[in-house]
Design a protein around this motif. Sequence first.
Motif, PDB file in Angstrom:
ATOM      1  N   LEU A  55       0.837  -1.201   0.000  1.00 41.55           N
ATOM      2  CA  LEU A  55       0.000   0.000   0.000  1.00 41.55           C
ATOM      3  C   LEU A  55       0.874   1.254   0.000  1.00 41.55           C
ATOM      4  CD1 LEU A  55      -2.834  -0.820   2.582  1.00 41.55           C
ATOM      5  CD2 LEU A  55      -3.054  -0.706   0.081  1.00 41.55           C
ATOM      6  N   ASP A  69      -3.063   6.047  -2.122  1.00 38.85           N
ATOM      7  CA  ASP A  69      -3.915   5.017  -2.729  1.00 38.85           C
ATOM      8  C   ASP A  69      -5.345   5.137  -2.220  1.00 38.85           C
ATOM      9  OD1 ASP A  69      -1.798   3.950  -4.095  1.00 38.85           O
ATOM     10  OD2 ASP A  69      -1.594   2.154  -2.842  1.00 38.85           O
ATOM     11  N   THR A 102      -1.728  -1.890  -5.847  1.00 37.45           N
ATOM     12  CA  THR A 102      -0.452  -1.964  -5.134  1.00 37.45           C
ATOM     13  C   THR A 102      -0.449  -3.056  -4.065  1.00 37.45           C
ATOM     14  OG1 THR A 102      -1.249  -0.290  -3.572  1.00 37.45           O
ATOM     15  CG2 THR A 102       0.004   0.480  -5.496  1.00 37.45           C
ATOM     16  N   GLY A 129      -5.561  -1.622  -2.721  1.00 36.42           N
ATOM     17  CA  GLY A 129      -5.110  -0.250  -2.867  1.00 36.42           C
ATOM     18  C   GLY A 129      -4.927   0.062  -4.342  1.00 36.42           C
ATOM     19  N   PRO A 186      -3.978   3.249  -7.146  1.00 34.62           N
ATOM     20  CA  PRO A 186      -3.492   4.627  -7.274  1.00 34.62           C
ATOM     21  C   PRO A 186      -4.640   5.598  -7.533  1.00 34.62           C
ATOM     22  CG  PRO A 186      -2.052   3.133  -8.466  1.00 34.62           C
ATOM     23  CD  PRO A 186      -3.230   2.319  -8.007  1.00 34.62           C
ATOM     24  N   ARG A 187      -4.547   6.758  -6.925  1.00 32.94           N
ATOM     25  CA  ARG A 187      -5.649   7.717  -6.954  1.00 32.94           C
ATOM     26  C   ARG A 187      -6.052   8.068  -8.385  1.00 32.94           C
ATOM     27  NH1 ARG A 187      -3.720  12.795  -4.244  1.00 32.94           N
ATOM     28  NH2 ARG A 187      -3.690  11.418  -2.420  1.00 32.94           N
ATOM     29  N   LYS A 194      -8.906   5.628   2.148  1.00 32.60           N
ATOM     30  CA  LYS A 194      -7.659   6.059   1.519  1.00 32.60           C
ATOM     31  C   LYS A 194      -6.483   5.660   2.396  1.00 32.60           C
ATOM     32  CE  LYS A 194      -7.964  10.701   3.546  1.00 32.60           C
ATOM     33  NZ  LYS A 194      -8.030  12.150   3.254  1.00 32.60           N
TER      34      LYS A 194
END
Length: 753
Positions: free
Chosen positions: A570, A574, A625, A713, A715-716, A739
């Motif tokens: 993580l 994320d 992730t 997780g 990625p944003r 988050k």
Amino acid sequence: MHKTDAPVVKDLLLIGGGHSHVTVLRRLGMRPVPGLRVTLLTRDIHTPYSGMLPGFIAGHYDYDECHIDLGPLARFAGARLYHAEVESLDLDNKLVYASGRPPIAYDILSINTGSRPVSTDIPGVDEFALPVKPIDVFLDKWEQLIERVRVSKGPFRIVVVGGGAGGVELALSTQLRLQTILKAAGKDPENVVYTLLSASDDIMYMHNAGVRHRFERILRQRHITVKTGARVTEVRADKVLTAEGGAYDADAVLWVTSASAPAWPAKAGLAVDEAGFIRVDEHLQSLSHQDVFAAGDVASLPDSRPKSGVFAVRQGPVLAHNLPAAATGRRLRRYRPQKNFLGLISTGDQYAVASRGNWSYASAWLWTVKDWIDRRFMLKYNELPEMDEEDSPELASGIADAEAIKELSTLAMRCGGCGAKVGATVLSRVMQRLPDTQRDDVLIGRDSPDDCAMLTLPKDKVMVQSVDYFRAFIDDNYTFGAIAANHALGDVFAMGAEPQSALAIATVPYGRERIVEETLYDVLAGAIQVLESSGAVLAGGHSSEGAELAFGLTVNGLLDPDTALRKQGLQPGDALVLTKPIGTGTLLAAEMRAKAKGRWIDAAIQSMLISSQQAARCLRQHGATSCTDLTGFGLVGHLIEMTRASDVDATLYMDALPILDGALQTVEAGILSSLQPQNLRLRRAIDDVERVSHHPAYPLLYDPQTAGGLLAGIPREKVSACIETLHGMGYPTAVIIGKVEPRSDRDASIRIQ
């Protein structure tokens, strides 16, 4: 619920949850028959009570007030509940074939499926009309019709086809509901324009002249146009055509004609009448097959009666006596249909017309009486007696079967060790019945007599391996096997591996050889169906006898070690994504106590049957992730494993959690999984836990999941596309639930927002 420890001797299979069968189930709950195993095979989890449906449509009742919940009722009766629709019967081998599952064996079969409106050979009915049966389909489409009327502009024309009591009641109740909705929306309620078409020369042709005259007057007062002698020949998208040349404009067509029978009883070879209904004698026993019974609309009696729920209710106690009697060799009871019965027919509003023989009467007081009668009837089935294991209801006579008694006498002393294994003959027959899918990298599988499976690993791949095993938590062995396999495969999917093979271990309850074989076959067939759809094969396993059914799998997967998704990984920033809703632990606990609604458990089962394989691929494609599957430690337990391994903190969005229907109600009632107290010890990982502990969903943070979703997780910058793709893949509740943040100096790594 009362269960006996007697081994299964005979199988009673109930097809349909109609008015007669609910009486049978309640009676069996009060008076179990030792040695008789009961299975309910039903297309619907909730049985609508026909007497209250017009009131429900009109808005006087809510859904639960007019539906019998077959989930708790089946558990009360000690019956297995199979949610599927019948496709065919094999009367010679005593097997019932249902969609999506193995054939179901029976010794005694009872059919109470109701009927459907006649629509054969009339063009356009299936495409453009809305039949009143099956009820669940009608109710779903009725809600869509309500919305169409709500947003309509100008007149909305509805044609009701069928001039019997059902058609008249439906016309009046739907009109009242739609007019009420239009009035609430500030629109003219007279925009709903009704026409009632009757093929006969009168409406309510099975009732006396007084009843007909009363309803003719009521229909005129409600501005419902009635056309008699109007036999429909075609239904189009915008009109209904009749034999005498009539053409009636229609924005919606409600189809409430006389009853028709399903096709499968006649195709199977059961004696049926000219309309396809099952011919039975005065004991409700098939004229052609003594091991088959039928009741309600689907049955055709020597002294024919109208297709009415009144008769199905009266047949219930007779059927409840005759089915155990047929299984135990006792004398059957005769059903004597009443010549005259009191019919209370609603007029949409809270007013009713009474009909009995040549007498009729109408008043608002009659609706109050009808409401009281209907509610009292429903209470018998929706508020079942509480029974503890110590309770000793009067037991019906056990099954006297000489062959079974001889076989069961060997069950008194069961061996341990290898003596507890399922016999070679039974095991061999089961293996022969199961599909034998193979893979090139499984060199020796269950098709070989060797002691071990032999597997090979492709170059540059490693094997991942996991094991799960648990007691049966539902009575449907096939579905249990499928969920167990799905649960076990979740670990493989979470790491991003390709399933390769599995070894099964099954503990099967003691019983007659046929019953042991059926149980083992069903649970393995369910598991294999899931394994094969994932690309894996069942390479072997072990089976034994025990006190209760338990099943598990060791699953193997293949993986490039450089691409493994682990709990560590993580990254701050994320988004935390969860692919399936939570709540299976509390719901299954409630189901064991008969405190959960049938539709809640059915929805939970459907969620547990959804594979995470495609979800795992989606998560990987969108740059996951870290990943894990939610199982016994619950959401908080598995998230703690991820944050600790990744040396990060996390924030959870409590209000964003996807929750299974009914889970909030069961935790509010204090019904929690037996593992919940241990999981609750993890609350020390939550920052300011006292602040959030009063949130309604708080207990679900620790709820152990069976075949739960994947927690990952993402990625944003990729999470929006990931969620959209998951929804398109069949994970409609997939959502961002939190988050990932940098590790702080707090002792607790999880914050609740």
